[in-house]
Enzyme design. Sequence first.
Site, PDB file in Angstrom:
ATOM      1  N   LYS A 104      -5.593 -61.849  -3.718  1.00 32.50           N
ATOM      2  CA  LYS A 104      -6.320 -62.057  -2.462  1.00 32.50           C
ATOM      3  C   LYS A 104      -7.337 -63.190  -2.559  1.00 32.50           C
ATOM      4  O   LYS A 104      -7.499 -63.956  -1.614  1.00 32.50           O
ATOM      5  CB  LYS A 104      -7.010 -60.766  -2.042  1.00 32.50           C
ATOM      6  CG  LYS A 104      -7.887 -60.158  -3.107  1.00 32.50           C
ATOM      7  CD  LYS A 104      -8.380 -58.790  -2.729  1.00 32.50           C
ATOM      8  CE  LYS A 104      -9.063 -58.102  -3.904  1.00 32.50           C
ATOM      9  NZ  LYS A 104      -8.107 -57.640  -4.928  1.00 32.50           N
ATOM     10  N   GLY A 136      -3.385 -52.731  -0.424  1.00 31.92           N
ATOM     11  CA  GLY A 136      -2.547 -52.004  -1.368  1.00 31.92           C
ATOM     12  C   GLY A 136      -1.157 -51.693  -0.863  1.00 31.92           C
ATOM     13  O   GLY A 136      -0.384 -52.578  -0.504  1.00 31.92           O
ATOM     14  N   GLY A 185     -13.463 -43.834 -11.667  1.00 32.44           N
ATOM     15  CA  GLY A 185     -12.610 -45.007 -11.812  1.00 32.44           C
ATOM     16  C   GLY A 185     -12.363 -45.781 -10.537  1.00 32.44           C
ATOM     17  O   GLY A 185     -11.560 -46.718 -10.516  1.00 32.44           O
ATOM     18  N   GLU A 233     -15.591 -50.638 -10.404  1.00 29.28           N
ATOM     19  CA  GLU A 233     -15.623 -51.369 -11.667  1.00 29.28           C
ATOM     20  C   GLU A 233     -17.003 -51.246 -12.305  1.00 29.28           C
ATOM     21  O   GLU A 233     -17.977 -50.868 -11.649  1.00 29.28           O
ATOM     22  CB  GLU A 233     -15.303 -52.846 -11.428  1.00 29.28           C
ATOM     23  CG  GLU A 233     -13.949 -53.101 -10.793  1.00 29.28           C
ATOM     24  CD  GLU A 233     -12.796 -52.892 -11.745  1.00 29.28           C
ATOM     25  OE1 GLU A 233     -13.036 -52.813 -12.976  1.00 29.28           O
ATOM     26  OE2 GLU A 233     -11.648 -52.783 -11.271  1.00 29.28           O
ATOM     27  N   ASP A 275     -14.653 -58.794  -1.784  1.00 31.04           N
ATOM     28  CA  ASP A 275     -13.249 -58.381  -1.776  1.00 31.04           C
ATOM     29  C   ASP A 275     -12.747 -58.231  -0.338  1.00 31.04           C
ATOM     30  O   ASP A 275     -11.677 -58.746   0.014  1.00 31.04           O
ATOM     31  CB  ASP A 275     -13.112 -57.057  -2.533  1.00 31.04           C
ATOM     32  CG  ASP A 275     -11.706 -56.491  -2.484  1.00 31.04           C
ATOM     33  OD1 ASP A 275     -10.881 -56.881  -3.322  1.00 31.04           O
ATOM     34  OD2 ASP A 275     -11.430 -55.663  -1.595  1.00 31.04           O
ATOM     35  N   LYS A 320      -9.787 -60.483   1.986  1.00 27.75           N
ATOM     36  CA  LYS A 320      -8.701 -59.865   2.752  1.00 27.75           C
ATOM     37  C   LYS A 320      -8.820 -60.200   4.234  1.00 27.75           C
ATOM     38  O   LYS A 320      -7.819 -60.418   4.921  1.00 27.75           O
ATOM     39  CB  LYS A 320      -8.722 -58.354   2.532  1.00 27.75           C
ATOM     40  CG  LYS A 320      -8.435 -57.957   1.093  1.00 27.75           C
ATOM     41  CD  LYS A 320      -8.723 -56.490   0.837  1.00 27.75           C
ATOM     42  CE  LYS A 320      -8.467 -56.108  -0.614  1.00 27.75           C
ATOM     43  NZ  LYS A 320      -8.861 -54.710  -0.903  1.00 27.75           N
ATOM     44  N   GLY A 336      -5.004 -49.202  -6.534  1.00 30.60           N
ATOM     45  CA  GLY A 336      -4.370 -48.404  -7.574  1.00 30.60           C
ATOM     46  C   GLY A 336      -3.089 -49.047  -8.049  1.00 30.60           C
ATOM     47  O   GLY A 336      -2.433 -49.798  -7.314  1.00 30.60           O
TER      48      GLY A 336
END
Length: 433
Positions: free
Chosen positions: A107, A136, A189, A192, A203, A207, A306
């Site tokens: 991206k 995703g 998880g 980060e 991010d 997108k 994921g």
Amino acid sequence: MMRTRPLKVALLGCGVVGSEVARIMTTHADDLTARIGAPVELAGVAVRRPSKVREGIDPALVTTDATALLKRGDIDVAIEVIGGIEPARTLITTAFENGISVVSANKALLAQDGAALHAAAETHGLDLYYEAAVAGAIPLVRPMRESLAGDKINRVMGIVNGTTNFILDKMDSSGAGYQEALDEATALGYAEADPTADVEGYDAAAKAAILAGIAFHTRVRLDDVYREGMTEVSAADFASAKRMGCTIKLLAILERAADGQSVTARVHPAMIPLSHPLASVREAYNAVFVEAEAAGRLMFYGPGAGGAPTASAVLGDLVAVCRNKLAQATGPGESAYTQLPVSPMGDVVTRYHISLDVVDEPGVLAQVATTFAEHGVSIDTVRQQGRPEIGGEASLVVVTHRAPDAALSGTVEALRKLDTVRGVASIMRVEGE
């Protein structure tokens, strides 16, 4: 008729997503062959650390020389899941120069240099597919650039980052503060070790740039997207949102101007009514709301990140690109014929929710209202509450009617200068109404 010579695939990067791509290519090999019309073969895997054990991948396929892999002469498709700008940009360009179509999940690179990459693909008569770069596993890029190609998209609003949605959802459902919710996201998880790209909106902005280009057939770069992070969102903001029948989401909002002569692209936290479909998107899920002239309102929903979900999108692109190879054709490339300008954030018409700490004395509300009027901003509702824990102060919450963002921003700056205003506790836009 089935072709017996396999189509050879170079995998560039073998992290969380890349390893899942390799696994699915192996375990679903027969199905992929049937769907494509020819076998697909993983011919090489380019990595930085060749000594790392990669379960299910033949060590003989692993190399640190990605350039040599692309230049060896028998590769049909390259899958780029390295991320970042370099060496990904150089490797994708090298692939095109060697007659190799590309599937990418990058991206950041597409938001920055998508136009140049599309031009290179077109020059060499090759494909550039990137469903996995946005949201995703959710089929979004292809429906927007193919299924809706005959329609006119006017607005796209969505949750396109799972980490931030998880954090905000926990703050909403449990009353947790920002840091507490972030710590939980990190432990599970979802975040980060350095969550900056997610929580500061970088991010989502990348997108947003990609989606705006597809939706409006115009070139929108990352620098064109207005961006605000969500680190200042507090438990008090959620309490105030609940009183309004709203929740808070980090949204990517892309709009075509009413006159059709410009577009806007922005990412920021916003209050949205609980009745809006995006309000019910929980945990780390993504959802994108598309408003088209003929199709009406469409909702795309699913896991936005994921290894396996993202690999699903990569493999979907791989099937499409391989089919094109067999047909000696290419799929849709860049559509930027409108060349519409991207307007600044100040031109966006929106609403504000403003929380002020003010002196608790007569005439303050009138002074605040006058400031709004002087900037051409109409007030929708006002709520005032004393603050007994701080003698002589009150909390004043103002929700505006729709106005240009520049006028709203100017109003806030003027309020900060009033002697009766001790501070601006929070500012948030209100969307989806």
